[in-house]
Design a protein around this motif. Structure first.
Motif, PDB file in Angstrom:
ATOM      1  N   ARG A  93      10.432 -15.458   7.707  1.00  0.00           N
ATOM      2  CA  ARG A  93       9.586 -14.674   6.809  1.00  0.00           C
ATOM      3  C   ARG A  93      10.239 -13.366   6.391  1.00  0.00           C
ATOM      4  NH1 ARG A  93       5.297 -16.032  10.567  1.00  0.00           N
ATOM      5  NH2 ARG A  93       5.287 -13.867  11.312  1.00  0.00           N
ATOM      6  N   GLY A  94      11.426 -13.054   6.965  1.00  0.00           N
ATOM      7  CA  GLY A  94      12.096 -11.795   6.652  1.00  0.00           C
ATOM      8  C   GLY A  94      11.473 -10.606   7.347  1.00  0.00           C
ATOM      9  N   ALA A  95      10.695 -10.859   8.422  1.00  0.00           N
ATOM     10  CA  ALA A  95      10.052  -9.774   9.163  1.00  0.00           C
ATOM     11  C   ALA A  95      10.994  -9.228  10.223  1.00  0.00           C
ATOM     12  CB  ALA A  95       8.761 -10.278   9.809  1.00  0.00           C
ATOM     13  N   GLU A  96      10.686  -8.034  10.701  1.00  0.00           N
ATOM     14  CA  GLU A  96      11.524  -7.369  11.704  1.00  0.00           C
ATOM     15  C   GLU A  96      11.393  -8.069  13.058  1.00  0.00           C
ATOM     16  OE1 GLU A  96      12.030  -2.995  13.851  1.00  0.00           O
ATOM     17  OE2 GLU A  96      10.540  -3.304  12.274  1.00  0.00           O
ATOM     18  N   CYS A  97      12.525  -8.218  13.763  1.00  0.00           N
ATOM     19  CA  CYS A  97      12.555  -8.795  15.112  1.00  0.00           C
ATOM     20  C   CYS A  97      13.011  -7.716  16.090  1.00  0.00           C
ATOM     21  CB  CYS A  97      13.514  -9.985  15.174  1.00  0.00           C
ATOM     22  SG  CYS A  97      13.082 -11.314  14.047  1.00  0.00           S
ATOM     23  N   PRO A  98      12.130  -7.241  16.969  1.00  0.00           N
ATOM     24  CA  PRO A  98      12.502  -6.149  17.883  1.00  0.00           C
ATOM     25  C   PRO A  98      13.690  -6.524  18.770  1.00  0.00           C
ATOM     26  CG  PRO A  98      10.136  -6.574  17.933  1.00  0.00           C
ATOM     27  CD  PRO A  98      10.753  -7.697  17.161  1.00  0.00           C
ATOM     28  N   ALA A  99      14.651  -5.606  18.923  1.00  0.00           N
ATOM     29  CA  ALA A  99      15.844  -5.871  19.727  1.00  0.00           C
ATOM     30  C   ALA A  99      15.480  -6.098  21.187  1.00  0.00           C
ATOM     31  CB  ALA A  99      16.822  -4.711  19.597  1.00  0.00           C
ATOM     32  N   TRP A 100      14.451  -5.408  21.686  1.00  0.00           N
ATOM     33  CA  TRP A 100      14.091  -5.570  23.099  1.00  0.00           C
ATOM     34  C   TRP A 100      13.576  -6.983  23.376  1.00  0.00           C
ATOM     35  CZ3 TRP A 100       9.304  -7.121  24.548  1.00  0.00           C
ATOM     36  CH2 TRP A 100       8.251  -6.960  23.642  1.00  0.00           C
ATOM     37  N   ALA A 101      12.930  -7.615  22.372  1.00  0.00           N
ATOM     38  CA  ALA A 101      12.448  -8.986  22.538  1.00  0.00           C
ATOM     39  C   ALA A 101      13.625  -9.955  22.654  1.00  0.00           C
ATOM     40  CB  ALA A 101      11.537  -9.365  21.383  1.00  0.00           C
ATOM     41  N   ASP A 102      14.695  -9.699  21.896  1.00  0.00           N
ATOM     42  CA  ASP A 102      15.907 -10.515  22.018  1.00  0.00           C
ATOM     43  C   ASP A 102      16.502 -10.381  23.414  1.00  0.00           C
ATOM     44  OD1 ASP A 102      15.501 -11.131  19.407  1.00  0.00           O
ATOM     45  OD2 ASP A 102      17.091  -9.841  18.617  1.00  0.00           O
ATOM     46  N   TYR A 103      16.499  -9.154  23.930  1.00  0.00           N
ATOM     47  CA  TYR A 103      17.009  -8.899  25.288  1.00  0.00           C
ATOM     48  C   TYR A 103      16.163  -9.661  26.319  1.00  0.00           C
ATOM     49  CZ  TYR A 103      17.652  -6.395  29.694  1.00  0.00           C
ATOM     50  OH  TYR A 103      17.864  -6.082  31.014  1.00  0.00           O
ATOM     51  N   ALA A 104      14.836  -9.623  26.161  1.00  0.00           N
ATOM     52  CA  ALA A 104      13.943 -10.321  27.094  1.00  0.00           C
ATOM     53  C   ALA A 104      14.210 -11.821  27.065  1.00  0.00           C
ATOM     54  CB  ALA A 104      12.490 -10.030  26.736  1.00  0.00           C
ATOM     55  N   GLU A 105      14.409 -12.366  25.889  1.00  0.00           N
ATOM     56  CA  GLU A 105      14.704 -13.795  25.759  1.00  0.00           C
ATOM     57  C   GLU A 105      15.974 -14.165  26.518  1.00  0.00           C
ATOM     58  OE1 GLU A 105      16.129 -16.855  22.220  1.00  0.00           O
ATOM     59  OE2 GLU A 105      14.964 -15.075  21.673  1.00  0.00           O
TER      60      GLU A 105
END
Length: 450
Positions: free
Chosen positions: A424-436
């Motif tokens: 959708r072109g929405a923002e993806c928080p960097a901390w969520a990538d780290y958690a994954e």
């Protein structure tokens, strides 16, 4: 002059009550038009358990009736807690077994009624008794059979525990507790040794019909811990029918079939369970998981039409599970997650998300929190882009990992959120990538200690 006719205690709710699916039973009409004539036809005097016949409130009357009435009939249709409280007292203090009845088709019997001497009757969509003459005659016959063959019930005999029989029962209980401890240690070693070790342990049990049902359930869950999906399915097939048909075992069978690649059969198992035992957060949650896995496989194959259908069905199943029990956070968070994954995203997720968050916070405050509670907070934080709560929930969930598939499941959900937002072109928080990434590492290690 005292009435010499024997008394039949009737334990039944008052007024109109709904079961978990919203089906109504009009208990006043059932009592008046079905129960009373059937009881009187058996030569008994009907007496409701908590009916006050004096001009003032007398708390001793219900207890006296529970103890001294000649026989008892209890309606367990909607799992009314008062009914089960009174039924429990009656079974403990009186030797004559109680006749259990229920409205057929009620969605959530709390007991496996088919394995008890329980008698079904039928009600209309408005909760009125149907085929009254037929069921009155059948109830009368059951009551006469109960009185003619009256002997000590197993419950009464078990809780009384007097004399030599009581001492023997205490010795049996102590022996079972010792066996449970030994078997638990064997299962722990079996999990370490993997599927082969658990198979060997199962072979030593012999005829599974003679094995303690609790041991079989623990063995089933141990197979699950080591990804023994085929072994789980085969174990259920060898279980006694009463245990194999129980809610917990059928739920685990559905999961095992799904993980074995038998999605359609797994879905059928869960839908039949819900039809037979009624809606619950757990059953609908597992059904939602099965449909969700099917959605992911359809995406991998590029079958977008099937993927959209399964995504909608999965979200609907999870939402039904959450609506069946607002305290059941697993279907709640997954309903919100799948609403996020729709294209466009379902706006209802904003209304449901705070309700799920409140439910999981209440569970954590109760002191009963486990890995999934903190993993739920992590996913909710990712959905609401709340970094501080997300990082705290990540640390707590990693500290409580028990089995490798737990962080693997949460990492997958975070990936799904990330990919949906990227589309959708929405923002993806960097901390969520780290958690994954951290959860995936924990899954590969099998345990987690940050």
């Amino acid at each position: 002059m005292p009435n010499s006719e024997p008394l039949c205690l009737v334990i039944i709710p008052y007024d109109r009550k709904k079961d978990a699916a919203g089906k109504v039973v009009d208990y006043e009409t059932v009592y008046r038009r079905l129960i009373v004539p059937a009881v009187e036809g058996a030569g008994l005097v009907p007496l409701r358990a908590d009916e006050q016949r004096s001009g003032c409130l007398n708390f001793s009357q219900p207890l006296e009736r529970l103890r001294y009435c000649d026989c008892a009939l209890a309606d367990i249709s909607t799992g009314d807690p008062r009914v089960f409280y009174q039924l429990g007292i009656r079974l403990a203090v009186h030797p004559v077994p109680a006749l259990l009845v229920y409205a057929a088709g009620c969605a959530h019997l709390p007991l496996e009624a088919e394995d008890l001497p329980a008698f079904p009757y039928r009600v209309s969509p408005h909760g009125q008794p149907m085929h009254e003459a037929k069921y009155r005659a059948l109830l009368t016959q059951r009551l006469l059979e109960l009185m003619d063959g009256a002997g000590e019930s197993a419950v009464y005999r078990g809780v009384r525990g007097e004399g030599e029989e009581g001492r023997a029962q205490r010795e049996r209980i102590a022996g079972r507790e010792l066996h449970a401890t030994v078997f638990a240690n064997l299962l722990k070693k079996g999990r370490t040794g993997g599927i082969a070790a658990l198979r060997e342990l199962q072979s030593e049990l012999g005829d599974l019909v003679e094995v303690d049902p609790a041991d079989l359930v623990e063995l089933l869950l141990s197979y699950r811990a080591v990804n023994g999906w085929g072994e789980m399915v085969e174990l259920v097939r060898q279980m006694p029918p009463s245990l194999a048909g129980s809610v917990l075992v059928q739920q685990q069978l559905g999961l095992a079939l799904n993980w074995s690649g038998e999605r359609e059969q797994a879905e059928q198992v869960l839908r039949q369970l819900i039809a037979r035992r009624g809606p619950s957060g757990d059953s609908y949650g597992i059904l939602g998981r099965i449909l969700k896995d099917g959605w992911e496989k359809a995406l991998e194959k590029g079958d977008m039409e099937l993927a959209r259908e399964l995504l909608q069905k999965s979200a609907s199943a999870y939402l039904k599970g959450f609506e069946a029990d607002w305290r059941s956070t697993y279907p709640g968070v997954n309903a919100v997650l799948l609403m996020e994954l729709k294209d466009p995203a379902d706006p209802r997720r904003r209304e449901i998300l705070p309700v799920v968050h409140y439910a999981v916070e209440q569970r954590i405050r109760s002191g009963a929190a486990d890995y999934w509670d903190y993993a739920t907070l992590l996913e909710l934080a990712a959905l609401s882009c709340y970094e501080a709560k997300g990082r705290d929930a990540l640390g707590r969930s990693l500290a409580m990992v028990r089995e490798a598939w737990e962080p693997e499941t949460t990492a997958r959900d975070l990936r799904l959120i990330r990919e949906a937002r990227q589309r959708r072109g929405a923002e993806c928080p960097a901390w969520a990538d780290y958690a994954e990434a951290e959860l995936q590492k924990a899954a590969e290690r099998g345990t987690a200690r940050p």
